[in-house]
Design an enzyme around this catalytic site. Structure first.
Site, PDB file in Angstrom:
ATOM      1  N   GLU A  31       0.842  -1.198   0.000  1.00  0.00           N
ATOM      2  CA  GLU A  31       0.000   0.000   0.000  1.00  0.00           C
ATOM      3  C   GLU A  31       0.878   1.250   0.000  1.00  0.00           C
ATOM      4  O   GLU A  31       1.744   1.404   0.872  1.00  0.00           O
ATOM      5  CB  GLU A  31      -0.901  -0.007   1.248  1.00  0.00           C
ATOM      6  N   GLU A  60      -4.789  -6.970   2.098  1.00  0.00           N
ATOM      7  CA  GLU A  60      -3.516  -7.630   2.409  1.00  0.00           C
ATOM      8  C   GLU A  60      -3.487  -9.090   2.001  1.00  0.00           C
ATOM      9  O   GLU A  60      -2.455  -9.604   1.567  1.00  0.00           O
ATOM     10  CB  GLU A  60      -3.206  -7.482   3.907  1.00  0.00           C
ATOM     11  N   ASP A  85       0.509  -5.176  12.563  1.00  0.00           N
ATOM     12  CA  ASP A  85      -0.825  -5.491  13.082  1.00  0.00           C
ATOM     13  C   ASP A  85      -1.821  -5.771  11.955  1.00  0.00           C
ATOM     14  O   ASP A  85      -2.741  -6.572  12.109  1.00  0.00           O
ATOM     15  CB  ASP A  85      -1.385  -4.338  13.924  1.00  0.00           C
ATOM     16  N   PHE A  86      -1.661  -5.086  10.834  1.00  0.00           N
ATOM     17  CA  PHE A  86      -2.616  -5.253   9.734  1.00  0.00           C
ATOM     18  C   PHE A  86      -2.477  -6.643   9.097  1.00  0.00           C
ATOM     19  O   PHE A  86      -3.389  -7.108   8.415  1.00  0.00           O
ATOM     20  CB  PHE A  86      -2.427  -4.178   8.662  1.00  0.00           C
ATOM     21  N   HIS A 129      -2.273  -0.930  16.793  1.00  0.00           N
ATOM     22  CA  HIS A 129      -1.235  -0.278  15.989  1.00  0.00           C
ATOM     23  C   HIS A 129       0.095  -0.241  16.731  1.00  0.00           C
ATOM     24  O   HIS A 129       0.904   0.665  16.525  1.00  0.00           O
ATOM     25  CB  HIS A 129      -1.625   1.181  15.678  1.00  0.00           C
TER      26      HIS A 129
END
Ligand SMILES: Cc1ncc(C[n+]2csc(CCOP(=O)(O)OP(=O)(O)O)c2C)c(N)n1
Ligand SMILES: Cc1ncc(C[n+]2csc(CCOP(=O)(O)OP(=O)(O)O)c2C)c(N)n1
Ligand SMILES: [Mg+2]
Ligand SMILES: [Mg+2]
Lengths: 324, 338, 324, 338
Positions: A31, A60, A85-86, A129
């Site tokens: 991204e 993702e 975290d994502f 996050h």
């Protein structure tokens, strides 16, 4: 060699730039990777074009999966996760497909992918996050987990990672991007699986990586007139350089593990278990872990600080260990 | 053609448009017989305990993989599912090594470490059966990405089921493929053409509220259409268009084929599904071939016999193959020296 | 009380049936949960209707997320994951949303959800259908992780899980579904976080759960004339009943952890680290872990057996530990 | 109306259909002023270091949450995003506790543990801002599931962005909601009405190949449509229809609103976006109100002043509130005694 002081962010950029220049099979997906505002990837789009430095939609699972597929068919993708975290939305691709496919295929396919991700607490970014997650990646089979703590290591480890033919998760602590250090201009590599003894000492061994290495070094420095602390940076969370740690314990007989990741079933537990099995006879006292308790990260900065290990807490623990 | 007349019977297709010449027709017939014969044999092997675990069968769906793979070259890639045997055979995988793999033998494609759910044969572009519903689809986008960057005309075919079509990873990948204009064809094999089922169990809530999954293609700005998967000629025709489209750089397509699974359920059948019988792709093709006087009795018997021999040879190869060395349990974790 | 011998599968079914009958806020979501062919959920649809026992499409992120949302708004969902491995596609919902929301909300919302999942190796199901993953859930904050090993425990622990107001991952080993045992007909609960000492002994302590408890008990039985083995089943992987383990170590001074999950940074490491910190003075020798190495599960049954702990390997290790 | 004439300017809307009566008009105006005033103040607070971390701003999108929430009751639930302030305020959240939360104070809704990304206020049905793109959407299906089972007429509104629309979890949930016929309205705020951007950066590859995300609704068998998010009257009209549909048991709807983000970027702006200015929902509404002679200068000033006072009171409350007790770091992990 004259010193050349640059940031970790620049060191990472340099490693990617050099490798991409030499090998057109290396591509970069993620991204906003084409953005000119983000340190580690800055300028790569301009240098190598949008085909190779490719923006992905916020999905993702799809673009990490695409990185895995591209790696299986011979490219050498670097895939960027904006924050580690994502990656939780894509854990099947990361842990099942990326980590296991080489084994499941009996070695018929290799997956030379480097999954880069930003990690780390300490910025009041809250529970989703701020994580490190390296224990999780290291726990699951088939993935090498790299965590540089200096600009020098960052360049050398990222270069090695890009060149190795297996899946790597390469973690970059957000609070270390602007840390500066001497980084040679020429290419070099640091092998994965080799620890670095950052401070030699005789009384107690500290194992710490990433930001926690810096906190541990601070503590060692402060207490150095009273206690001689050996500080070891594993640099790769997995595979682990057991030898360096065990050798140090032969000398010191005392072990503290400092870890930003959650304590329970975490990396700190692994180091302690290693020592309790393989260095038991050398141990002079209990093994202590200073790690983040099994609590989500709170938004409030004071509460967050309460949970995280830091130099002060490390120093206190050293005193306790030595006193026993 | 859209399957709106699915309850009207199937004879209407039989004489419709003629797409295939005689040789091609027989070639496809042979592949379908091979898959059917192979799976029938597998069921026996499985009952005899020669295959260590249960897995999904493709029986009843042969028309799809056969019609699709007829357009694929060796270097083109496919990504498959938990029901991979048909896809793999149609793509030209070696039956000896396939059977050995299913029996967990050292001579299998993957040294007996994959089993049915994770077979990989890079040689024929069979890049992954997958035990996780939908998981091969994002990886297929990566194969297609390689093809686009290398620009050597290869294409990727990505198979999934109508159940899988709801997985987030598949839906994400449809979008990604459109955004990157990848040379890929998505094939949804819809095994719930009448009643919605999962693993053979009839569902109490629907898993889809649309009749045709292919209408989702519009939501990704790509072409999509739904067809009868039991008519290999139709499959051949529309797959050819989509694969050419991908090969010529025009981007992805979503094709849906309705299929009837005859023996496909992992957990055991609930009903006999006698109603599915008329939708057997082999019966339909034989009917066509006979009406058009392409398939003579002796050719049919010859093909069936040859394929049976091929399959039996594969079984013999597998059964007489050694188990993997015990230290293989520890190799290949990183694909090289640790 | 007369004995009533039923399978673990029936015990689980009974727990759900009883709770659902008493409390209409309890619902059951998952793939094929309405099916009459699956032991633990059999008959529930017929008893409670399709509104409350609801089939979901194959989209784990959506239906686990829906379970979390339903729990936040006051229902008490039981969500079934067909196999724990499939949960990797939904890790953000499980680890971020389910595990952290109560904390992040400062306690403003509670999440009384029970996420049931089948786990376990030993059936040649390969690398993506054989995992345990409890270390992973236990490592991450905010989730209680339950792992019954007998029909009796299964009923009592599931009843407690359904009633507790926090997120639970409830794991059911596929090879234990048909194991039989005495299960009282009436309701009872077993509190989460309380271990069970299944075999008393003086020479060495074994900590083991799930299928590995049974293997450990077999080993203890076989060797009982030579070595007196204490076998502890934690029953909940998190929170851990530290006390029972530490107390046992005071007596035995020797520890073996047997664990079906991956070894590195796993549950076995946590138990070892616990002992190395809190029972150091009592330890008479190194702590050993017998766990699955960090290798995906192979399809071939012999290779799979090679990787898994079993009674024979445990017995050998007991001999080694005692010999030292 | 479909935003196909987005380059034709916006004056055409101003006198179109009149949906709202005067009082409702002013009510909406007040809410929008409240959000704008609040966020403007937040920016100052943030620059002064009173808010510990950066977060997303709703400025420019006020028309959407305002028009939607005008139909919601206190007990109805919403799920929000990383840009939550507008959604929360429109739903009626208390500004004192909101500000305290954003400043990490003990008096915040969540004791300062949530921050902007995870605010929960069950009292007003604000069930979750969310720092993970798309993650609140599956949970919203759960709120709607509760409403359906309890059958008490509550509905759920689930917000996400056009970037989020590609996340697997959102796409899965659209299908789930359709299969279960849930009382929910999905609201996609499309902030890339002209150029595709992510976090303010212009993208080099598109993240969508369709102009209107709402066309995906057809792929889930639910109604969907796209509208001008800068026209609160239009938002009010179509949101009303969708919410009524949900409330009366007719199932989910996907609404898309085009919006222009004025200050929304988490990573800093790249361009001034002067071109976005004409799409300010407050300007558009003021224009309408003036033309229709609903808003007099003094009413406007009064509203602006009252809202400013409300906001200033909230800031004072937050700043004078105590930090949470240090032991709060360890509480609430399981929502009760450990
Ligand atoms: C992520 C995930 N969820 C659930 C399963 C269990 N499972 C295996 S096959 C299957 C049904 C798949 O249906 P469909 O995609 O239509 O394929 P079909 O079996 O009909 O060919 C399910 C639910 C799985 N393997 N992976
Ligand atoms: C799963 C996940 N991936 C990436 C991010 C980082 N991120 C935060 S906001 C954002 C952009 C979201 O775009 P959109 O959904 O359109 O919302 P907008 O910011 O335009 O309101 C991204 C990529 C995240 N928070 N979660
Ligand atoms: Mg199907
Ligand atoms: Mg947007």
């Amino acid at each position: 060699m004259p010193e050349r002081i640059i940031t970790m962010s620049e060191a990472l950029n340099e490693a990617m730039f050099n490798e991409m220049k030499k090998n057109s099979d290396i591509i970069l997906l993620g991204e906003n990777v084409s953005s000119s505002f983000r340190g580690p990837t800055k300028g790569l789009k301009d240098a190598f074009g949008r085909e190779r430095v490719r923006d992905a939609p916020i999905s993702e699972t799809s673009f990490i999966g695409a990185g895995i597929g591209a790696a299986i068919t011979g490219l050498r993708p670097i895939v960027e996760l904006m924050l580690v975290d994502f990656g939780l939305v894509a854990m099947d691709q990361i842990l099942n497909q990326m980590g296991k496919t080489t084994y499941m295929s009996g070695g018929a396919v290799k997956i030379p992918i480097t999954l880069r991700a930003v990690i780390g607490a300490g910025t009041s970014s809250g529970a989703t996050h701020s994580e490190s997650l390296y224990s999780l990646f290291a726990h699951m089979p088939g993935i090498k987990v790299v965590l540089p703590s200096t600009p020098y290591d960052a360049k050398g480890l990222l270069t090695s990672s890009i060149r190795e033919n297996c899946p790597k998760v390469f973690l970059e602590h957000r609070l270390l991007y602007n840390v500066k250090g001497n980084v040679p201009k020429e290419e070099y590599t640091i092998p994965l699986g080799v620890a670095n003894t950052c401070n030699e000492g005789n009384d107690v061994t500290i194992v710490a990586s990433g930001l926690m290495l810096h906190e541990s070094l601070k503590a060692a420095e402060k207490i150095k007139n009273k206690v001689s602390v050996e500080v070891i940076d594993p640099r790769t969370i997995y595979p682990l350089d057991e030898e360096t740690i065990l050798k140090s314990l032969q000398k010191t007989g005392r072990l503290i593990v400092v870890d930003e990741d959650y304590r329970y079933c975490g990396f700190s537990a692994e180091i302690a278990a290693l020592a309790a099995e393989k260095a038991f006879k050398q141990l002079k006292g209990p093994i202590y872990r200073l790690a983040t308790p099994n609590t989500p990260f709170p938004f409030n900065p004071r509460l967050e600080r309460e949970l995280l290990p830091n130099a002060e807490k490390i120093e206190k623990l050293i005193q306790k260990v030595i006193g026993e | 053609m859209l399957v709106n007349d699915k309850f009207l019977g199937i004879t209407s297709y039989l004489m419709s448009k003629i797409v295939l010449d005689n040789d091609k027709f027989l070639e496809l017939y042979r592949v379908m017989i091979r898959i059917r014969t192979y799976e029938t044999t597998l069921r026996t092997l499985s009952r005899e305990g020669k295959i260590p675990a249960r897995f999904g069968m493709y029986t009843g769906q042969e028309g799809v993989a056969t019609g699709v793979s007829a357009h694929l070259k060796k270097d083109d890639q496919i990504g498959s599912t938990h029901r991979p045997v048909g896809h793999l055979i149609a793509k030209g995988i070696n039956l000896d090594k396939l059977t050995a793999e299913l029996c967990g033998k050292a001579t299998g494609f993957n040294k007996g470490k994959a089993g049915s759910y994770h077979i990989f044969d890079p040689e024929t572009g069979c890049l992954g059966a997958n035990g996780i519903v939908g998981a091969s689809v994002p990886m297929c986008a990566g194969y297609a990405l390689r093809n686009q960057i290398k620009n050597d005309g290869r294409v990727t075919v990505s198979y999934f089921g109508e159940g899988g079509s709801n997985q987030g990873g598949i839906q994400e990948t449809l979008n990604l493929a459109a955004c990157w204009n990848l040379p890929i064809v998505f094939i949804c094999e819809n095994s719930s053409p009448v009643v919605q089922r999962m693993l053979g169990h009839e569902m109490d809530y629907p898993q889809l509220t649309i009749d045709n999954v292919s209408i989702r293609a519009a939501g990704y700005g790509m072409p999509g259409s739904t067809h009868d998967g039991w008519d290999v000629e139709e499959v051949y025709r529309v797959a050819g268009e989509a694969i050419n489209r991908a090969r010529s750089g025009k981007g992805p397509t979503l094709l849906e084929f309705k299929v009837h699974q005859f023996e496909g359920n992992l957990e055991g059948r609930l009903e006999a599904n006698e109603k599915d019988k008329p939708f057997c792709p082999i019966d339909v093709l034989e009917h066509k071939l006979r009406i058009r006087q392409i398939l003579k009795k002796d050719t049919e018997e010859k093909i069936r016999l040859e394929e049976l021999e091929l399959v039996q040879k594969a079984v013999k190869f597998a059964l007489s193959s050694p188990e993997p060395d015990i230290k293989e349990a520890y190799t290949d974790v990183f694909g090289g020296a640790f």
